[in-house]
Design an enzyme around this catalytic site. Structure first.
Site, PDB file in Angstrom:
ATOM      1  N   GLU A 170      83.239  17.982  46.102  1.00  0.00           N
ATOM      2  CA  GLU A 170      83.254  16.539  45.792  1.00  0.00           C
ATOM      3  C   GLU A 170      84.561  16.066  45.148  1.00  0.00           C
ATOM      4  O   GLU A 170      84.571  15.474  44.068  1.00  0.00           O
ATOM      5  CB  GLU A 170      82.046  16.191  44.923  1.00  0.00           C
ATOM      6  CG  GLU A 170      80.737  16.583  45.595  1.00  0.00           C
ATOM      7  CD  GLU A 170      79.489  16.194  44.821  1.00  0.00           C
ATOM      8  OE1 GLU A 170      79.617  15.671  43.704  1.00  0.00           O
ATOM      9  OE2 GLU A 170      78.385  16.415  45.341  1.00  0.00           O
ATOM     10  N   GLU A 277      74.206  20.355  53.041  1.00  0.00           N
ATOM     11  CA  GLU A 277      73.149  20.001  52.076  1.00  0.00           C
ATOM     12  C   GLU A 277      72.239  18.893  52.624  1.00  0.00           C
ATOM     13  O   GLU A 277      71.854  17.989  51.934  1.00  0.00           O
ATOM     14  CB  GLU A 277      73.759  19.529  50.750  1.00  0.00           C
ATOM     15  CG  GLU A 277      74.749  20.490  50.136  1.00  0.00           C
ATOM     16  CD  GLU A 277      75.340  20.003  48.830  1.00  0.00           C
ATOM     17  OE1 GLU A 277      74.795  19.054  48.222  1.00  0.00           O
ATOM     18  OE2 GLU A 277      76.353  20.574  48.381  1.00  0.00           O
TER      19      GLU A 277
HETATM   20  C1  XIL Z   1      72.134  19.154  42.776  1.00  0.00           C
HETATM   21  C2  XIL Z   1      70.860  19.995  42.649  1.00  0.00           C
HETATM   22  O1  XIL Z   1      70.071  19.842  43.815  1.00  0.00           O
HETATM   23  C3  XIL Z   1      70.100  19.555  41.404  1.00  0.00           C
HETATM   24  O2  XIL Z   1      68.978  20.423  41.234  1.00  0.00           O
HETATM   25  C4  XIL Z   1      71.005  19.617  40.200  1.00  0.00           C
HETATM   26  O3  XIL Z   1      70.284  19.130  39.079  1.00  0.00           O
HETATM   27  C5  XIL Z   1      72.252  18.770  40.432  1.00  0.00           C
HETATM   28  O4  XIL Z   1      72.939  19.224  41.599  1.00  0.00           O
HETATM   29  N1  XIL Z   1      75.928  17.691  45.799  1.00  0.00           N
HETATM   30  C6  XIL Z   1      76.065  19.004  45.493  1.00  0.00           C
HETATM   31  C7  XIL Z   1      74.952  19.781  44.928  1.00  0.00           C
HETATM   32  O5  XIL Z   1      77.100  19.620  45.815  1.00  0.00           O
HETATM   33  O6  XIL Z   1      75.391  20.853  44.094  1.00  0.00           O
HETATM   34  C8  XIL Z   1      74.012  18.879  44.165  1.00  0.00           C
HETATM   35  O7  XIL Z   1      72.887  19.669  43.838  1.00  0.00           O
HETATM   36  C9  XIL Z   1      73.618  17.684  45.025  1.00  0.00           C
HETATM   37  C10 XIL Z   1      74.826  16.870  45.413  1.00  0.00           C
END
Ligand code: XIL
Length: 364
Positions: A170, A277
């Site tokens: 990110e 994701e």
């Molecule tokens: C999120 C997880 O799903 C949550 O459980 C945690 O509290 C916060 O992070 N982008 C990402 C992931 O790269 O690491 C994030 O995951 C969601 C957004």
């Protein structure tokens, strides 16, 4: 993840909808037809990973692995595991600067026992700035040494098992106006901290795929543009990037075609592509839907579109297709709204119409 993308009305369906997508969408709609509230699919479904020539991933938490029903779904349908948060600095880097590997090792051990790949998520992320790093003295040398040591410790520990790592996660501002500023960029340079992280990770594992990863690329053209510019800049600076992640956290009202265009745009670098994701929020979708059934049909179509576009990439560019969770109640989105159902399996572990849509896209 930042604010959800602004819902927009779907454009009229453009040309170029592949045969694969048309079939998958048809299945999706059929699966959502007479059911009320997206009832689960009746009858057995095939193991998802058996239908794909590339890894089908999901995210896990160590505590879920002791649940036999969950573990059975995991090993039946998925071939790669990503730690949802327990391989992030918030868990691994303790206040005194020491590392803890217990839960990362538990996830890695489960994957190894069941012949699953492990994916490393994530090394450097704006959202994680542990006290151990923040409190390091001002000297750049000591900070850089600690930075390198952390990357080397983790990438080296899972060398030979981790298929790859999200080295930088990110990096682009939510509005797409530029690069995020954070502890890592301030202490080691806006671009230099990224180039450094990739080189150190490569030295720790000569074979792992090293990726950059971001979200809302399919819904925010300015962010996608900045992401592509950054990738170009890092490659020109010699960063050994070998994969590009597209998180694909999307809402059910995402216009048709956006996922295909985004995946194809990222594939133009010729590197591996990771749909890293994916989930499709029903609740965050805008108001133009009439019913939940419509939202669930749209959800299925989007899963089908992403899988169709990914499966159409050249084989050497197909890193993995990762869905961000197994059963709806375990989704991170449920923390925001308990009524959201963004994944392929319902609370009881039964396949939903979105599963059928992904299956159809893989079979075509
Ligand atoms: C999120 C997880 O799903 C949550 O459980 C945690 O509290 C916060 O992070 N982008 C990402 C992931 O790269 O690491 C994030 O995951 C969601 C957004």
């Amino acid at each position: 993840m930042g604010a959800p993308p602004t819902p927009t009305l779907p454009p009229s369906r453009g040309k170029g909808v592949s045969r694969r997508l048309a079939i998958a969408s048809g299945f999706a709609l059929a699966a959502c037809g007479p059911r009320a509230n997206g009832q689960p699919v009746s009858g057995p479904v095939p193991p998802l990973k058996s239908l794909a020539p590339f890894p089908i991933g999901t995210c896990v938490q160590a505590r879920f692995l002791d649940d036999p029903a969950y573990a059975a779904l995991l090993t039946e349908h998925f071939s790669q595991l990503t730690a949802e948060w327990e391989m992030k600095m918030e868990y691994t880097v303790q206040d005194d600067g020491s590392f803890r590997f217990d839960r990362p090792d538990a996830i890695a051990g489960f994957a190894r026992r069941h012949g699953l790949k492990l994916f490393g998520h994530t090394l450097i992320w704006y959202a994680q700035a542990p006290a151990a790093f923040v409190n390091l003295d001002e000297s750049r040398t000591s900070f850089a040494r600690a930075y390198d040591n952390y990357i080397t410790a983790f990438v080296g520990r899972y060398r030979g098992h981790a298929s790859g790592w999200d080295v930088i996660n990110e990096p682009i501002k939510d509005d797409g106006s530029g690069l995020r500023e954070h502890l890592w960029s301030r202490r080691l340079g806006e671009i230099d901290h990224m180039v450094r992280a990739f080189h150190v990770a490569r030295a720790a594992d000569p074979d792992a795929v090293l990726l950059i990863n971001d979200y809302n690329l399919e819904s925010n053209p300015a962010k996608l543009d900045q992401y592509q510019r950054l990738i170009d800049r890092l490659l020109n600076a010699g960063a050994p990037i070998t994969g590009i992640g597209c998180q694909t956290h999307c809402n059910a009202d995402l216009p048709a075609g956006a996922l295909t265009r985004t995946i194809n745009a990222l594939a133009r670098f010729g590197l591996k592509v990771h749909v890293s994701e994916m989930d499709v929020s029903i609740v965050r979708a805008g108001g133009w839907f009439v019913s939940r059934e419509e939202k669930e049909a749209a959800q299925a179509r989007l899963y089908a579109e992403a899988m169709s576009a990914f499966a159409a990439l050249p084989e050497q560019q197909q890193f993995a297709f990762t869905i961000w969770g197994v059963r709806d109640p375990e989704s991170w989105l449920v923390k925001e709204d308990r009524s959201d159902t963004p994944l392929l399996f319902d609370a009881g572990g039964r396949a939903k119409p979105a599963f059928l849509a992904v299956e159809a896209a893989l079979r075509d």
